[in-house]
Design a protein around this motif. Sequence first.
Motif, PDB file in Angstrom:
ATOM      1  N   VAL A 194       0.848  -1.208   0.000  1.00 46.11           N
ATOM      2  CA  VAL A 194       0.000   0.000   0.000  1.00 46.11           C
ATOM      3  C   VAL A 194       0.875   1.246   0.000  1.00 46.11           C
ATOM      4  N   CYS A 195       1.712   1.359  -1.018  1.00 44.96           N
ATOM      5  CA  CYS A 195       2.570   2.531  -1.177  1.00 44.96           C
ATOM      6  C   CYS A 195       2.757   2.782  -2.656  1.00 44.96           C
ATOM      7  N   SER A 196       3.433   3.850  -3.007  1.00 44.66           N
ATOM      8  CA  SER A 196       3.678   4.140  -4.416  1.00 44.66           C
ATOM      9  C   SER A 196       4.770   3.222  -4.966  1.00 44.66           C
ATOM     10  N   ARG A 197       4.844   3.135  -6.271  1.00 44.03           N
ATOM     11  CA  ARG A 197       5.867   2.307  -6.910  1.00 44.03           C
ATOM     12  C   ARG A 197       7.260   2.815  -6.567  1.00 44.03           C
ATOM     13  N   ASN A 198       7.451   4.139  -6.630  1.00 47.94           N
ATOM     14  CA  ASN A 198       8.770   4.710  -6.306  1.00 47.94           C
ATOM     15  C   ASN A 198       9.154   4.428  -4.855  1.00 47.94           C
ATOM     16  N   ALA A 199       8.164   4.482  -3.947  1.00 51.40           N
ATOM     17  CA  ALA A 199       8.444   4.199  -2.536  1.00 51.40           C
ATOM     18  C   ALA A 199       8.866   2.746  -2.366  1.00 51.40           C
ATOM     19  N   ALA A 200       8.229   1.836  -3.112  1.00 52.44           N
ATOM     20  CA  ALA A 200       8.590   0.420  -3.033  1.00 52.44           C
ATOM     21  C   ALA A 200      10.010   0.191  -3.540  1.00 52.44           C
ATOM     22  N   ILE A 201      10.377   0.888  -4.622  1.00 56.08           N
ATOM     23  CA  ILE A 201      11.728   0.757  -5.170  1.00 56.08           C
ATOM     24  C   ILE A 201      12.767   1.250  -4.178  1.00 56.08           C
ATOM     25  N   GLU A 202      12.532   2.420  -3.590  1.00 58.71           N
ATOM     26  CA  GLU A 202      13.481   2.981  -2.629  1.00 58.71           C
ATOM     27  C   GLU A 202      13.571   2.114  -1.379  1.00 58.71           C
ATOM     28  N   ALA A 203      12.436   1.553  -0.945  1.00 55.82           N
ATOM     29  CA  ALA A 203      12.438   0.668   0.226  1.00 55.82           C
ATOM     30  C   ALA A 203      13.282  -0.570  -0.053  1.00 55.82           C
ATOM     31  N   ALA A 204      13.120  -1.150  -1.228  1.00 54.54           N
ATOM     32  CA  ALA A 204      13.899  -2.336  -1.594  1.00 54.54           C
ATOM     33  C   ALA A 204      15.387  -2.021  -1.596  1.00 54.54           C
ATOM     34  N   LYS A 205      15.744  -0.838  -2.077  1.00 56.69           N
ATOM     35  CA  LYS A 205      17.160  -0.443  -2.106  1.00 56.69           C
ATOM     36  C   LYS A 205      17.722  -0.339  -0.691  1.00 56.69           C
ATOM     37  N   ARG A 206      16.957   0.263   0.218  1.00 55.32           N
ATOM     38  CA  ARG A 206      17.445   0.387   1.597  1.00 55.32           C
ATOM     39  C   ARG A 206      17.550  -0.979   2.265  1.00 55.32           C
ATOM     40  N   LEU A 207      16.564  -1.834   2.043  1.00 57.49           N
ATOM     41  CA  LEU A 207      16.599  -3.183   2.628  1.00 57.49           C
ATOM     42  C   LEU A 207      17.805  -3.958   2.096  1.00 57.49           C
ATOM     43  N   LYS A 208      18.104  -3.778   0.826  1.00 59.04           N
ATOM     44  CA  LYS A 208      19.271  -4.456   0.247  1.00 59.04           C
ATOM     45  C   LYS A 208      20.563  -3.914   0.853  1.00 59.04           C
ATOM     46  N   ALA A 209      20.635  -2.591   0.987  1.00 55.80           N
ATOM     47  CA  ALA A 209      21.846  -1.972   1.536  1.00 55.80           C
ATOM     48  C   ALA A 209      22.138  -2.455   2.948  1.00 55.80           C
ATOM     49  N   ARG A 210      21.079  -2.811   3.684  1.00 53.69           N
ATOM     50  CA  ARG A 210      21.246  -3.239   5.071  1.00 53.69           C
ATOM     51  C   ARG A 210      21.284  -4.758   5.229  1.00 53.69           C
ATOM     52  N   GLY A 211      21.183  -5.490   4.128  1.00 49.70           N
ATOM     53  CA  GLY A 211      21.310  -6.943   4.197  1.00 49.70           C
ATOM     54  C   GLY A 211      20.030  -7.696   4.469  1.00 49.70           C
ATOM     55  N   PHE A 212      18.880  -7.034   4.389  1.00 45.51           N
ATOM     56  CA  PHE A 212      17.611  -7.702   4.662  1.00 45.51           C
ATOM     57  C   PHE A 212      16.967  -8.281   3.407  1.00 45.51           C
ATOM     58  N   LEU A 213      17.503  -7.955   2.245  1.00 48.05           N
ATOM     59  CA  LEU A 213      16.894  -8.384   0.992  1.00 48.05           C
ATOM     60  C   LEU A 213      17.937  -8.326  -0.109  1.00 48.05           C
ATOM     61  N   ASP A 214      17.776  -9.183  -1.111  1.00 45.09           N
ATOM     62  CA  ASP A 214      18.642  -9.116  -2.283  1.00 45.09           C
ATOM     63  C   ASP A 214      17.840  -9.590  -3.485  1.00 45.09           C
ATOM     64  N   TRP A 215      18.375  -9.385  -4.676  1.00 42.05           N
ATOM     65  CA  TRP A 215      17.651  -9.832  -5.858  1.00 42.05           C
ATOM     66  C   TRP A 215      18.591 -10.041  -7.026  1.00 42.05           C
ATOM     67  N   VAL A 216      18.064 -10.762  -8.013  1.00 42.29           N
ATOM     68  CA  VAL A 216      18.748 -10.994  -9.282  1.00 42.29           C
ATOM     69  C   VAL A 216      17.845 -10.455 -10.381  1.00 42.29           C
ATOM     70  N   ARG A 217      18.412  -9.710 -11.309  1.00 43.28           N
ATOM     71  CA  ARG A 217      17.622  -9.199 -12.434  1.00 43.28           C
ATOM     72  C   ARG A 217      17.349 -10.329 -13.429  1.00 43.28           C
ATOM     73  N   ARG A 218      16.170 -10.295 -14.019  1.00 45.58           N
ATOM     74  CA  ARG A 218      15.770 -11.343 -14.957  1.00 45.58           C
ATOM     75  C   ARG A 218      15.296 -10.734 -16.275  1.00 45.58           C
ATOM     76  N   SER A 219      15.411 -11.517 -17.334  1.00 42.53           N
ATOM     77  CA  SER A 219      14.922 -11.086 -18.642  1.00 42.53           C
ATOM     78  C   SER A 219      14.173 -12.231 -19.306  1.00 42.53           C
ATOM     79  N   ILE A 220      13.388 -11.891 -20.308  1.00 45.85           N
ATOM     80  CA  ILE A 220      12.610 -12.895 -21.046  1.00 45.85           C
ATOM     81  C   ILE A 220      12.785 -12.661 -22.537  1.00 45.85           C
ATOM     82  N   ARG A 221      12.579 -13.715 -23.317  1.00 50.38           N
ATOM     83  CA  ARG A 221      12.602 -13.585 -24.766  1.00 50.38           C
ATOM     84  C   ARG A 221      11.330 -12.886 -25.238  1.00 50.38           C
ATOM     85  N   THR A 222      11.450 -12.173 -26.333  1.00 52.05           N
ATOM     86  CA  THR A 222      10.285 -11.521 -26.922  1.00 52.05           C
ATOM     87  C   THR A 222       9.911 -12.237 -28.210  1.00 52.05           C
ATOM     88  N   ASP A 223       8.761 -11.891 -28.736  1.00 57.49           N
ATOM     89  CA  ASP A 223       8.320 -12.438 -30.026  1.00 57.49           C
ATOM     90  C   ASP A 223       8.638 -11.475 -31.162  1.00 57.49           C
TER      91      ASP A 223
END
Length: 264
Positions: free
Chosen positions: A153-182
Amino acid sequence: MAKKSRGPDHAEGRRVPRRLSYDVDDLRAQPWKKVGDGSHAQGVIHAEALVQTVKEQRRQDWKELPNRKLREVRELRDTLAAELAALIDQGQAPIGRPATLRHEIERLNATIARANERLTRIDVAVLEALLAKIDFATGALFPSYDTIAAWAVCSRNAAIEAAKRLKARGFLDWVRRSIRTDNEGEFAPQREQTSNAYYFDHRRSMAPRTWQRYMQILVAKLRRLGAVPAAVAPGVPSTPREVQYAPLRAALASAASSFDNAST
């Protein structure tokens, strides 16, 4: 003939994948491992321990550096920066007082930068939302930022910034993914960005003190669940110490194994 628009190159949903993005079917894009033993009960325990840790850390952040103190730091930094600029305008050599000012300004800037990593209530809400949706049996978790924002229940930008802070502090991490197109044709992109694959790698990325506190909370909660026995139950014949604490060692080994393999 009008040239076709390339489309956005940045932000989620962009057509051109970011660097170090892996195909969704690539094992590197699936950095998950079951949570605890994979059961719902242990999954909830791990999630609760992590949320309690991040809440405690948020309170500590704001206790150590409240907004009042941050304002004082910024005011002092600006005052010293103005003094330094005046000395430079006067042609003073970069030694003595100017050197002292530069050193102090750098220290104050570091404090201001640290303030930007203070955890917020939105950070807690985002983490809680992610943990509420994770598949405990596999650890799979790959929502879009729009989805995370809706969950928290927040804005998209707020979710992005929250994820960045959580990652910086070691509470979360992620891997970028891609898909094939048609898409077909020489200039059409053959791959595009999709949602991140989220995972947890606390032992590697958390500050040692934060990691220790997390493990303390986790073990206490596992003990209450019965996965880590606190003591021999009353009326039960005494059990040799090596046998009595074998489940504790097994539970801790299992937890450590999960953390080593990038999962809570």
